[in-house]
Design a protein around this motif. Structure first.
Motif, PDB file in Angstrom:
ATOM      1  N   LYS A  14       6.079 -33.121  12.062  1.00 24.77           N
ATOM      2  CA  LYS A  14       6.375 -31.915  11.279  1.00 24.77           C
ATOM      3  C   LYS A  14       5.733 -30.690  11.928  1.00 24.77           C
ATOM      4  N   PHE A  15       4.442 -30.831  12.275  1.00 19.35           N
ATOM      5  CA  PHE A  15       3.743 -29.718  12.912  1.00 19.35           C
ATOM      6  C   PHE A  15       4.380 -29.346  14.244  1.00 19.35           C
ATOM      7  N   LYS A  16       4.695 -30.340  15.052  1.00 13.93           N
ATOM      8  CA  LYS A  16       5.283 -30.084  16.371  1.00 13.93           C
ATOM      9  C   LYS A  16       6.644 -29.394  16.238  1.00 13.93           C
ATOM     10  N   THR A  17       7.470 -29.894  15.348  1.00  8.03           N
ATOM     11  CA  THR A  17       8.799 -29.312  15.128  1.00  8.03           C
ATOM     12  C   THR A  17       8.690 -27.871  14.660  1.00  8.03           C
ATOM     13  N   MET A  18       7.830 -27.647  13.688  1.00  9.69           N
ATOM     14  CA  MET A  18       7.652 -26.292  13.178  1.00  9.69           C
ATOM     15  C   MET A  18       7.112 -25.362  14.264  1.00  9.69           C
ATOM     16  N   ALA A  19       6.150 -25.841  15.032  1.00  8.40           N
ATOM     17  CA  ALA A  19       5.557 -25.016  16.087  1.00  8.40           C
ATOM     18  C   ALA A  19       6.594 -24.611  17.128  1.00  8.40           C
ATOM     19  N   ILE A  20       7.407 -25.540  17.565  1.00 11.19           N
ATOM     20  CA  ILE A  20       8.396 -25.240  18.608  1.00 11.19           C
ATOM     21  C   ILE A  20       9.465 -24.275  18.100  1.00 11.19           C
ATOM     22  N   TRP A  21      10.123 -24.616  17.011  1.00  9.88           N
ATOM     23  CA  TRP A  21      11.236 -23.801  16.511  1.00  9.88           C
ATOM     24  C   TRP A  21      10.765 -22.427  16.040  1.00  9.88           C
ATOM     25  N   TYR A  22       9.651 -22.386  15.323  1.00  8.66           N
ATOM     26  CA  TYR A  22       9.151 -21.117  14.810  1.00  8.66           C
ATOM     27  C   TYR A  22       8.627 -20.222  15.925  1.00  8.66           C
ATOM     28  N   THR A  23       8.029 -20.799  16.955  1.00  6.73           N
ATOM     29  CA  THR A  23       7.535 -19.988  18.066  1.00  6.73           C
ATOM     30  C   THR A  23       8.685 -19.284  18.775  1.00  6.73           C
ATOM     31  N   ILE A  24       9.735 -20.015  19.059  1.00  5.85           N
ATOM     32  CA  ILE A  24      10.900 -19.413  19.725  1.00  5.85           C
ATOM     33  C   ILE A  24      11.490 -18.314  18.852  1.00  5.85           C
ATOM     34  N   ALA A  25      11.648 -18.598  17.559  1.00  3.07           N
ATOM     35  CA  ALA A  25      12.200 -17.600  16.637  1.00  3.07           C
ATOM     36  C   ALA A  25      11.287 -16.383  16.533  1.00  3.07           C
ATOM     37  N   PHE A  26       9.986 -16.611  16.464  1.00  2.00           N
ATOM     38  CA  PHE A  26       9.028 -15.507  16.346  1.00  2.00           C
ATOM     39  C   PHE A  26       9.100 -14.586  17.554  1.00  2.00           C
ATOM     40  N   VAL A  27       9.178 -15.155  18.731  1.00  2.00           N
ATOM     41  CA  VAL A  27       9.265 -14.351  19.953  1.00  2.00           C
ATOM     42  C   VAL A  27      10.551 -13.511  19.941  1.00  2.00           C
ATOM     43  N   ILE A  28      11.661 -14.133  19.576  1.00  2.00           N
ATOM     44  CA  ILE A  28      12.932 -13.398  19.515  1.00  2.00           C
ATOM     45  C   ILE A  28      12.851 -12.269  18.498  1.00  2.00           C
ATOM     46  N   ILE A  29      12.305 -12.567  17.329  1.00  2.00           N
ATOM     47  CA  ILE A  29      12.179 -11.542  16.291  1.00  2.00           C
ATOM     48  C   ILE A  29      11.297 -10.397  16.789  1.00  2.00           C
ATOM     49  N   PHE A  30      10.140 -10.736  17.337  1.00  2.00           N
ATOM     50  CA  PHE A  30       9.206  -9.714  17.798  1.00  2.00           C
ATOM     51  C   PHE A  30       9.830  -8.818  18.867  1.00  2.00           C
ATOM     52  N   LEU A  31      10.567  -9.414  19.783  1.00  2.68           N
ATOM     53  CA  LEU A  31      11.190  -8.632  20.850  1.00  2.68           C
ATOM     54  C   LEU A  31      12.399  -7.823  20.377  1.00  2.68           C
ATOM     55  N   SER A  32      12.983  -8.205  19.253  1.00  4.91           N
ATOM     56  CA  SER A  32      14.194  -7.537  18.771  1.00  4.91           C
ATOM     57  C   SER A  32      13.933  -6.494  17.695  1.00  4.91           C
ATOM     58  N   ILE A  33      12.688  -6.274  17.368  1.00  3.88           N
ATOM     59  CA  ILE A  33      12.335  -5.240  16.392  1.00  3.88           C
ATOM     60  C   ILE A  33      12.227  -3.898  17.122  1.00  3.88           C
ATOM     61  N   PRO A  34      12.799  -2.841  16.550  1.00  5.44           N
ATOM     62  CA  PRO A  34      12.680  -1.517  17.186  1.00  5.44           C
ATOM     63  C   PRO A  34      11.319  -0.887  16.890  1.00  5.44           C
ATOM     64  N   TRP A  35      10.294  -1.346  17.569  1.00  7.53           N
ATOM     65  CA  TRP A  35       8.929  -0.869  17.356  1.00  7.53           C
ATOM     66  C   TRP A  35       8.789   0.605  17.734  1.00  7.53           C
ATOM     67  N   SER A  36       7.785   1.242  17.178  1.00  4.69           N
ATOM     68  CA  SER A  36       7.534   2.654  17.505  1.00  4.69           C
ATOM     69  C   SER A  36       7.121   2.822  18.968  1.00  4.69           C
ATOM     70  N   PHE A  37       6.580   1.779  19.568  1.00 10.51           N
ATOM     71  CA  PHE A  37       6.134   1.834  20.965  1.00 10.51           C
ATOM     72  C   PHE A  37       7.172   1.278  21.944  1.00 10.51           C
ATOM     73  N   SER A  38       8.326   0.898  21.454  1.00  7.36           N
ATOM     74  CA  SER A  38       9.345   0.289  22.301  1.00  7.36           C
ATOM     75  C   SER A  38       9.943   1.301  23.283  1.00  7.36           C
ATOM     76  N   PRO A  39      10.051   0.911  24.545  1.00 10.32           N
ATOM     77  CA  PRO A  39      10.683   1.811  25.518  1.00 10.32           C
ATOM     78  C   PRO A  39      12.212   1.805  25.399  1.00 10.32           C
ATOM     79  N   PHE A  40      12.756   0.853  24.660  1.00 12.59           N
ATOM     80  CA  PHE A  40      14.210   0.722  24.544  1.00 12.59           C
ATOM     81  C   PHE A  40      14.768   1.512  23.372  1.00 12.59           C
ATOM     82  N   THR A  41      14.318   1.192  22.178  1.00 12.03           N
ATOM     83  CA  THR A  41      14.773   1.877  20.973  1.00 12.03           C
ATOM     84  C   THR A  41      13.594   2.007  20.034  1.00 12.03           C
TER      85      THR A  41
END
Length: 154
Positions: A119-146
């Motif tokens: 359970k821990f391993k599954t959650m860690a793998i899937w949530y980590t990938i999703a978290f990275v995608i979410i973090f990179l796809s947010i239009p942060w105030s410091f983002s050079p893109f948007t």
């Protein structure tokens, strides 16, 4: 209505990031320390997935009423070459849909695993990938893109 939903969507991002960070902390902690999958771990899994789904509903609603997206869809050939317009019309929603799909799959798979370490391993793998995608796809105030404000007033 648009500005209120936009402010709520912006505010809810913090709930999603916080709950996912906590779920990831619990997953990695449980995996590394060989803990048993507790009620707190399960609640972290459920809350993070639920927060992500609430954010999804707000985001999809915004997508259909956004003037930026409306411009993107009606002027695709020129809008696709404008970074900020393309980001909200195509990139942001695509990446977030992928991330929420990963959270949903990860949560469902973790729930069904028979052993705590699985359970821990599954959650860690899937949530980590999703978290990275979410973090990179947010239009942060410091983002050079948007760039957008980190907090929007209601």
């Amino acid at each position: 209505m648009y500005n209120t939903l936009l402010a709520l969507h912006s505010l809810t991002r913090w709930l999603v990031l916080g709950s996912m960070a906590f779920a990831l902390f619990r997953a990695y902690r449980g995996r590394l320390l060989k803990k048993s999958f507790s009620k707190t771990d399960n609640i972290a899994r459920i809350v993070s997935a639920t927060a992500a789904h609430v954010q999804l509903v707000l985001g999809v609603t915004l997508y259909f009423i956004s003037p930026i997206v409306d411009y993107f869809l009606h002027n695709f050939s020129t809008a696709v070459h404008e970074r900020s317009i393309r980001f909200f019309g195509m990139e942001h929603i695509t990446m977030m849909l992928i991330a929420i799909t990963l959270v949903t799959i990860g949560s469902a798979k973790a729930k069904r695993k028979p052993a705590d370490q699985q359970k821990f391993k599954t959650m860690a793998i899937w949530y980590t990938i999703a978290f990275v995608i979410i973090f990179l796809s947010i239009p942060w105030s410091f983002s050079p893109f948007t760039s957008r404000p980190n907090f929007r007033p209601l």
